[in-house]
Motif scaffolding. Structure first.
Motif, mmCIF file in Angstrom:
data_model
loop_
_atom_site.group_PDB
_atom_site.id
_atom_site.type_symbol
_atom_site.label_atom_id
_atom_site.label_comp_id
_atom_site.label_asym_id
_atom_site.label_seq_id
_atom_site.Cartn_x
_atom_site.Cartn_y
_atom_site.Cartn_z
ATOM 1 N N LEU A 246 -16.719 32.284 -60.839
ATOM 2 C CA LEU A 246 -16.391 33.909 -60.555
ATOM 3 C C LEU A 246 -14.848 34.101 -60.553
ATOM 4 O O LEU A 246 -14.377 35.136 -61.029
ATOM 5 N N ILE A 247 -14.174 33.226 -59.858
ATOM 6 C CA ILE A 247 -12.625 33.302 -59.799
ATOM 7 C C ILE A 247 -12.183 33.490 -61.187
ATOM 8 O O ILE A 247 -11.297 34.357 -61.692
ATOM 9 N N ALA A 248 -12.385 32.677 -62.151
ATOM 10 C CA ALA A 248 -12.017 32.324 -63.575
ATOM 11 C C ALA A 248 -12.444 33.791 -64.362
ATOM 12 O O ALA A 248 -11.572 34.366 -65.019
ATOM 13 N N VAL A 249 -13.627 34.164 -64.017
ATOM 14 C CA VAL A 249 -14.254 35.426 -64.796
ATOM 15 C C VAL A 249 -13.172 36.630 -64.423
ATOM 16 O O VAL A 249 -12.865 37.554 -65.351
ATOM 17 N N ALA A 250 -13.092 36.915 -62.977
ATOM 18 C CA ALA A 250 -12.334 38.035 -62.412
ATOM 19 C C ALA A 250 -10.894 37.728 -62.967
ATOM 20 O O ALA A 250 -10.247 38.810 -63.310
ATOM 21 N N GLY A 251 -10.400 36.644 -63.150
ATOM 22 C CA GLY A 251 -8.871 36.672 -63.579
ATOM 23 C C GLY A 251 -8.760 37.065 -65.024
ATOM 24 O O GLY A 251 -7.673 37.681 -65.328
ATOM 25 N N GLU A 252 -9.625 36.386 -65.882
ATOM 26 C CA GLU A 252 -9.735 36.652 -67.308
ATOM 27 C C GLU A 252 -9.669 38.288 -67.413
ATOM 28 O O GLU A 252 -9.260 38.665 -68.422
ATOM 29 N N LEU A 253 -10.623 38.755 -66.651
ATOM 30 C CA LEU A 253 -11.002 40.263 -66.982
ATOM 31 C C LEU A 253 -9.828 41.257 -66.179
ATOM 32 O O LEU A 253 -10.012 42.588 -66.057
ATOM 33 N N ASP A 254 -8.956 40.258 -65.352
ATOM 34 C CA ASP A 254 -8.235 41.439 -64.311
ATOM 35 C C ASP A 254 -9.196 42.284 -63.568
ATOM 36 O O ASP A 254 -8.864 43.486 -63.364
ATOM 37 N N ALA A 255 -10.214 41.759 -63.012
ATOM 38 C CA ALA A 255 -11.171 42.511 -62.333
ATOM 39 C C ALA A 255 -10.526 42.968 -60.876
ATOM 40 O O ALA A 255 -9.541 42.357 -60.370
ATOM 41 N N ILE B 46 -14.525 41.457 -56.664
ATOM 42 C CA ILE B 46 -15.690 40.386 -56.867
ATOM 43 C C ILE B 46 -16.581 40.696 -55.950
ATOM 44 O O ILE B 46 -16.319 40.802 -54.378
ATOM 45 N N VAL B 47 -17.892 40.725 -55.956
ATOM 46 C CA VAL B 47 -18.951 41.123 -55.291
ATOM 47 C C VAL B 47 -19.959 39.749 -55.109
ATOM 48 O O VAL B 47 -20.460 39.243 -56.294
ATOM 49 N N VAL B 48 -20.327 39.215 -53.999
ATOM 50 C CA VAL B 48 -21.290 38.129 -54.280
ATOM 51 C C VAL B 48 -22.196 38.455 -52.520
ATOM 52 O O VAL B 48 -21.668 39.050 -51.741
ATOM 53 N N GLY B 49 -23.283 37.879 -52.845
ATOM 54 C CA GLY B 49 -24.393 38.196 -51.749
ATOM 55 C C GLY B 49 -24.668 37.132 -50.807
ATOM 56 O O GLY B 49 -25.223 37.464 -49.771
ATOM 57 N N THR B 50 -24.182 35.866 -51.062
ATOM 58 C CA THR B 50 -24.308 34.752 -50.388
ATOM 59 C C THR B 50 -23.404 33.586 -50.635
ATOM 60 O O THR B 50 -22.604 33.699 -51.615
ATOM 61 N N VAL B 51 -23.290 32.745 -49.444
ATOM 62 C CA VAL B 51 -22.370 31.792 -49.629
ATOM 63 C C VAL B 51 -23.233 30.620 -49.267
ATOM 64 O O VAL B 51 -23.672 30.595 -48.104
ATOM 65 N N GLY B 52 -23.178 29.538 -50.098
ATOM 66 C CA GLY B 52 -23.913 28.326 -49.689
ATOM 67 C C GLY B 52 -25.484 28.484 -49.259
ATOM 68 O O GLY B 52 -25.859 28.107 -48.186
ATOM 69 N N GLU B 53 -26.168 29.080 -50.285
ATOM 70 C CA GLU B 53 -27.772 28.864 -50.137
ATOM 71 C C GLU B 53 -28.069 27.129 -49.932
ATOM 72 O O GLU B 53 -27.170 26.473 -50.036
ATOM 73 N N VAL C 46 -16.700 42.365 -60.915
ATOM 74 C CA VAL C 46 -17.594 41.155 -60.965
ATOM 75 C C VAL C 46 -18.675 40.836 -60.059
ATOM 76 O O VAL C 46 -18.081 40.675 -58.946
ATOM 77 N N LEU C 47 -19.950 40.784 -60.298
ATOM 78 C CA LEU C 47 -20.790 40.441 -59.576
ATOM 79 C C LEU C 47 -21.490 39.186 -59.504
ATOM 80 O O LEU C 47 -21.899 38.796 -60.773
ATOM 81 N N GLY C 48 -21.363 38.215 -58.741
ATOM 82 C CA GLY C 48 -22.015 37.088 -58.675
ATOM 83 C C GLY C 48 -23.190 37.077 -58.424
ATOM 84 O O GLY C 48 -23.673 37.595 -57.357
ATOM 85 N N TYR C 49 -24.172 36.634 -59.503
ATOM 86 C CA TYR C 49 -25.816 36.866 -59.399
ATOM 87 C C TYR C 49 -26.660 35.941 -59.677
ATOM 88 O O TYR C 49 -26.181 35.124 -60.668
#
Length: 120
Positions: free
Chosen positions: A90-99, A102-109, A5-8
């Motif tokens: 992101l956590i919900a989608v990853a859990g639903e898909l049993d990912a 999880i990849v994200v590029g930023t925390v707190g723009e 799961v990519l947070g984008y």
């Protein structure tokens, strides 16, 4: 097949995360689900429905660019746009898909970018 799961949100750091996700997906033979989570506070005033629709347009545009890049790289992909605090989405989608990842590029723009772009 593994799932990433990519947070984008289309930000420069999300673009860098997309590039890393391409590498990871190839190495792991994984499919990628690109997710955009956003939260529109009803306390901000104004027409919340209109603002939410505009944020969804921004999200859909960002997701379509990421999906196109992933597909061009030969990676199986899909996308999700969900209303909710981005990290929770992101956590919900990853859990639903049993990912597997999880990849994200930023925390707190900064707060304005985060509100508009769905930053985690």
């Amino acid at each position: 097949m593994k799932t990433i799961v990519l947070g984008y949100d289309g930000s420069p750091s999300a673009i860098a995360a997309l590039a890393k996700t391409v590498e990871l997906a190839r190495a792991l033979d994984a499919m990628v689900v690109v997710a955009f989570g956003f939260y529109v506070s009803p306390l901000g005033g104004g027409d919340v429905a209109d603002f939410k629709a505009e944020v969804q347009k921004v999200g859909n545009h960002a997701l379509s660019r990421a999906v196109a890049d992933l597909e061009a790289a030969g990676i199986t992909t899909s996308s999700r746009i969900e209303s909710g605090k981005p990290a929770d989405v992101l956590i919900a989608v990853a859990g639903e898909l049993d990912a597997d990842l999880i990849v994200v590029g930023t925390v707190g723009e900064n707060p304005i970018s985060g509100a508009l772009l769905g930053s985690v």
